[in-house]
Enzyme design. Structure first.
Site, PDB file in Angstrom:
ATOM      1  CG  HIS A 118      52.689  50.624  10.858  1.00 22.88           C
ATOM      2  ND1 HIS A 118      53.999  51.001  11.075  1.00 22.88           N
ATOM      3  CD2 HIS A 118      52.683  49.983   9.657  1.00 22.88           C
ATOM      4  CE1 HIS A 118      54.748  50.615  10.053  1.00 22.88           C
ATOM      5  NE2 HIS A 118      53.965  50.005   9.182  1.00 22.88           N
ATOM      6  CB  SER A 119      54.609  47.293  11.982  1.00 23.81           C
ATOM      7  OG  SER A 119      55.651  46.376  11.898  1.00 23.81           O
ATOM      8  CG  MET A 120      55.774  46.255  18.161  1.00 23.45           C
ATOM      9  SD  MET A 120      57.227  46.979  18.968  1.00 23.45           S
ATOM     10  CE  MET A 120      56.622  48.650  19.284  1.00 23.45           C
ATOM     11  N   GLY A 122      50.246  47.001  15.597  1.00 21.92           N
ATOM     12  CA  GLY A 122      49.148  46.099  15.290  1.00 21.92           C
ATOM     13  C   GLY A 122      49.187  44.859  16.158  1.00 21.92           C
TER      14      GLY A 122
END
Length: 319
Positions: A118-120, A122
């Site tokens: 998720h987000s960072m 990712g």
């Protein structure tokens, strides 16, 4: 329709049978990396990487909805949750997080696995998949493009400011800066002010590992240095070169009110990365209704999509 029914059936089965998480820890030269584990030891290995300033509690609502036979390991990245902070004077950077992932999978003895980031998380997963392509079967990017390209004209400014921030922080620590104390309710209030889209229940999951009780109240467990500018950035050209080395199947699962609205990439970067992924025939893009933390706030909107994507890899391999 059949695929949707299968996804719903798998969701219901996972919800009924998924056991509670257990704790894990991996020794590292400066301390330990901690996290949570769900599923049987011999199950399909899936490494779950949270976003900036979150922790493995980010996956507390999603993982119970995934197939019970998966072995899901959710990591508290260095300086987050219950994992040790980096040594004094050391910056938090994407390459360092990638090295941590390599340490963790070495300890787990995983030769090939999937990443759910998720987000960072990712972005860390994307870089890992590029540097160690032979190890990653599937890469699921939750509201992330897998890389965080920076305008090359901004690089000197960002690097300079990140270094100055570190110098100022170290100066304040020498002068006796003390951690701020909170009541639990005030800590909850601060977290939700910083992340106004989080539901109260999602915030509670993050605070389980994001707070520790000390004399006089509570302090946040994350290292304050994670708030400093990341001084190790890469350009769009470098991002695309790394992206081209990914061999994994890729699911880009975006939230319609998420990353592109609250943390937009420099102009043209998201389109360029999207085009790069689309040259991979094993890539899929799905947009769901929700915000940047949709996987926490509305896990049921995400779980069936992730399950179907990952299991479609099994079906493809059998052909």
């Amino acid at each position: 329709m059949i695929q949707a029914l299968n996804g719903a059936r798998q969701l219901a089965t996972a919800t009924m049978k998924r056991a509670a998480a257990t704790e894990f820890q991996v020794p590292v030269p400066w301390g330990e990396l901690r996290g949570q584990v769900w599923g049987p030891e011999e199950g399909r290995p899936v490494l779950c990487l949270h976003g900036w300033a979150d922790n493995s509690g980010s996956f507390n609502t999603l993982i119970p909805l995934l197939p019970q036979e998966w072995r899901c390991v959710a990591l508290d990245m260095a300086g987050h949750g219950l994992s040790s902070p980096r040594p004094p004077g050391v910056f938090y950077t994407f390459p360092a997080y990638v090295a941590d992932v390599r340490r963790v999978v070495e300890a787990l003895q995983w030769k090939r696995f999937s990443i759910l980031g998720h987000s960072m998380g990712g972005n860390v997963g994307g870089m890992f998949s590029a540097l160690f392509p032979e190890m990653v079967e599937s890469l699921v990017l939750l509201d992330s493009y897998g890389f965080l390209p920076t305008d090359t004209k901004e690089l000197p400014h960002i690097m300079r400011n990140g270094m100055l921030e570190m110098v100022e922080l170290e100066k304040s620590e020498r002068e006796g800066r003390k951690e701020r104390l909170y009541t639990y309710d005030k800590a909850m209030q601060r977290l939700m002010q910083a992340n106004p889209k989080l539901t109260e229940q999602s915030a509670k999951h993050l605070l389980e590992r994001g707070l520790k009780e000390v004399e006089g109240g509570f302090v946040f467990t994350r290292d304050i240095r994670v708030n400093l500018k990341n001084v190790t950035r890469i350009s769009l050209e470098q991002s695309l070169e790394l992206q081209s080395r990914i061999q994994a199947r890729v699911l880009l699962l975006l939230a319609d009110a998420g990353l592109n609205k609250v943390f937009p990439l420099p102009e043209g970067c998201s389109e360029a990365l999207m085009n790069g992924y689309q040259r991979n025939k094993n890539m899929k893009v799905i947009t769901v209704a929700g915000d940047h933390h949709v996987h926490m706030n509305q896990p049921e909107a995400v779980a069936a999509i992730v399950t179907d994507f990952m299991q479609s890899a099994d079906n493809t391999a059998k052909l």
